[in-house]
Design a protein around this motif. Structure first.
Motif, PDB file in Angstrom:
ATOM      1  N   GLY A  72       0.821  -1.209   0.000  1.00 54.23           N
ATOM      2  CA  GLY A  72       0.000   0.000   0.000  1.00 54.23           C
ATOM      3  C   GLY A  72       0.852   1.255   0.000  1.00 54.23           C
ATOM      4  N   ALA A 238      -5.918   4.932   2.373  1.00 55.72           N
ATOM      5  CA  ALA A 238      -6.797   4.264   1.411  1.00 55.72           C
ATOM      6  C   ALA A 238      -6.074   3.110   0.723  1.00 55.72           C
ATOM      7  N   ALA A 239      -4.834   3.353   0.293  1.00 55.96           N
ATOM      8  CA  ALA A 239      -4.056   2.309  -0.388  1.00 55.96           C
ATOM      9  C   ALA A 239      -3.745   1.154   0.557  1.00 55.96           C
ATOM     10  N   ALA A 241      -5.529   0.311   3.130  1.00 54.29           N
ATOM     11  CA  ALA A 241      -6.796  -0.383   3.393  1.00 54.29           C
ATOM     12  C   ALA A 241      -7.099  -1.394   2.292  1.00 54.29           C
ATOM     13  N   VAL A 242      -6.898  -0.996   1.038  1.00 50.60           N
ATOM     14  CA  VAL A 242      -7.140  -1.912  -0.081  1.00 50.60           C
ATOM     15  C   VAL A 242      -6.217  -3.126   0.031  1.00 50.60           C
ATOM     16  N   ALA A 243      -4.940  -2.861   0.311  1.00 51.48           N
ATOM     17  CA  ALA A 243      -3.975  -3.962   0.411  1.00 51.48           C
ATOM     18  C   ALA A 243      -4.296  -4.891   1.576  1.00 51.48           C
ATOM     19  N   LEU A 246      -8.449  -6.268   1.056  1.00 60.15           N
ATOM     20  CA  LEU A 246      -8.888  -6.902  -0.182  1.00 60.15           C
ATOM     21  C   LEU A 246      -7.851  -7.830  -0.811  1.00 60.15           C
ATOM     22  N   ILE A 247      -6.578  -7.607  -0.507  1.00 58.65           N
ATOM     23  CA  ILE A 247      -5.536  -8.397  -1.171  1.00 58.65           C
ATOM     24  C   ILE A 247      -4.898  -9.410  -0.225  1.00 58.65           C
TER      25      ILE A 247
END
Length: 310
Positions: A72, A238-239, A241-243, A246-247
């Motif tokens: 992220g 935000a980045a 959180a996605v990592a 979700l990943i």
């Protein structure tokens, strides 16, 4: 959300008190430097030593957590670097700006604030974020700037980076605490009380020192500084959180702490590096000032957003 804002507000009020003391001249730059040194070498180190001595390496080091935070952060680091280069900045300036975009004030603000707001269980995750920032990004900025200036990578640079880490009391405190934990020995009563008393000065001392240090900073080149503040306060969490969610499927509580830590304003040690190497110190100064002021609102929003995770 209002309750979370009111919970974070006292932390920023202490920062504001420090700023007022510094701005009025009641707290001189010399006094700020000595207070910062006390917090850095004694109070915060005592807090970290006590916390890490009650944890195990397995509790702190989780590969998926580290990968999520690194990936992220790398996305935002790359974006900030690309924007800087497109704008015509030199490579070393781009490196400093990228550092502003991903390295937050985890030591002085994150550890005391997140431990109180999210519980002492958050300490392990916060210390892992701190370790990654210091070891990975702290080393990267030195390597990039030195390599850019010399035109090549010298082995001596790695020695400089290693010595810098060994001299950092936060890293030393965490390592010593984990080593003591590994021996599975209880901390002697008087020593534990000593660490509690000394570590208790970390929260007010660190927050006041942040505010007092901001009094000497200016908001030159505000457009660049505002962009970097946006990267740090919005794009970075935000980045991450996605990592994390979700990943890499990080544990929800650990992910929440990681995201909250990523939302912290630009760290003061980035300014120290910029000043040491003579690379855009005023730009970094403005980024720290603007991001810290905005963080009074944005950190509350992020913590409120991740609250359902824990």
């Amino acid at each position: 959300m209002a309750a979370i804002f009111l919970s974070t507000l006292p932390f920023f009020m202490v920062i504001a008190a420090g700023y007022g003391a510094g701005r009025s001249g009641f707290f001189t730059p010399e006094a700020t430097a000595w207070l910062t040194k006390f917090v850095f070498y004694f109070a915060l180190s005592a807090m970290l030593l006590r916390f890490s001595a009650n944890l195990s390496l397995r509790e702190i080091f989780e590969p998926s957590f580290v990968l999520a935070y690194l990936c992220g952060s790398a996305v935002v680091y790359g974006l900030a670097t690309a924007v800087s280069l497109v704008r015509g900045a030199r490579a070393e300036e781009a490196a400093i700006e990228a550092q502003c975009a991903v390295v937050g004030n985890v030591g002085f603000l994150g550890i005391p604030m997140l431990a109180m707001l999210m519980g002492e269980a958050a300490i392990a995750a916060v210390m892992m974020v701190l370790a990654v920032d210091l070891i990975v990004f702290g080393a990267l900025i030195v390597i990039v700037i030195t390599g850019t200036r010399d035109g090549r990578m010298r082995p001596a640079v790695l020695g400089t980076v290693g010595l810098g880490l060994l001299r950092n009391p936060m890293i030393v405190s965490i390592v010593l605490g984990l080593a003591w934990s590994g021996l599975q020995l209880p901390i002697p009563g008087p020593v534990n009380e000593f660490l509690i008393i000394l570590g208790g000065a970390a929260t007010p001392g660190a927050l006041f020192a942040i505010g007092a240090s901001l009094a000497g900073k200016s908001a030159e080149r505000p457009y660049v500084a505002t962009w970097l503040s946006l990267c740090k306060l919005v794009l970075h969490p935000a980045a991450v959180a996605v990592a994390a969610l979700l990943i890499f499927d990080v544990d929800p509580y650990s992910a929440a702490v990681m995201i909250a830590a990523a939302s912290l304003p630009v760290a003061g040690n980035v300014y120290m590096l910029a000043q040491h190497y003579g690379v855009a110190p005023q730009r970094v100064s403005a980024s720290i000032l603007i991001s810290t002021v905005l963080a009074a609102v944005t950190v509350s929003l992020v913590i409120g957003w991740v609250q359902p995770l824990y």
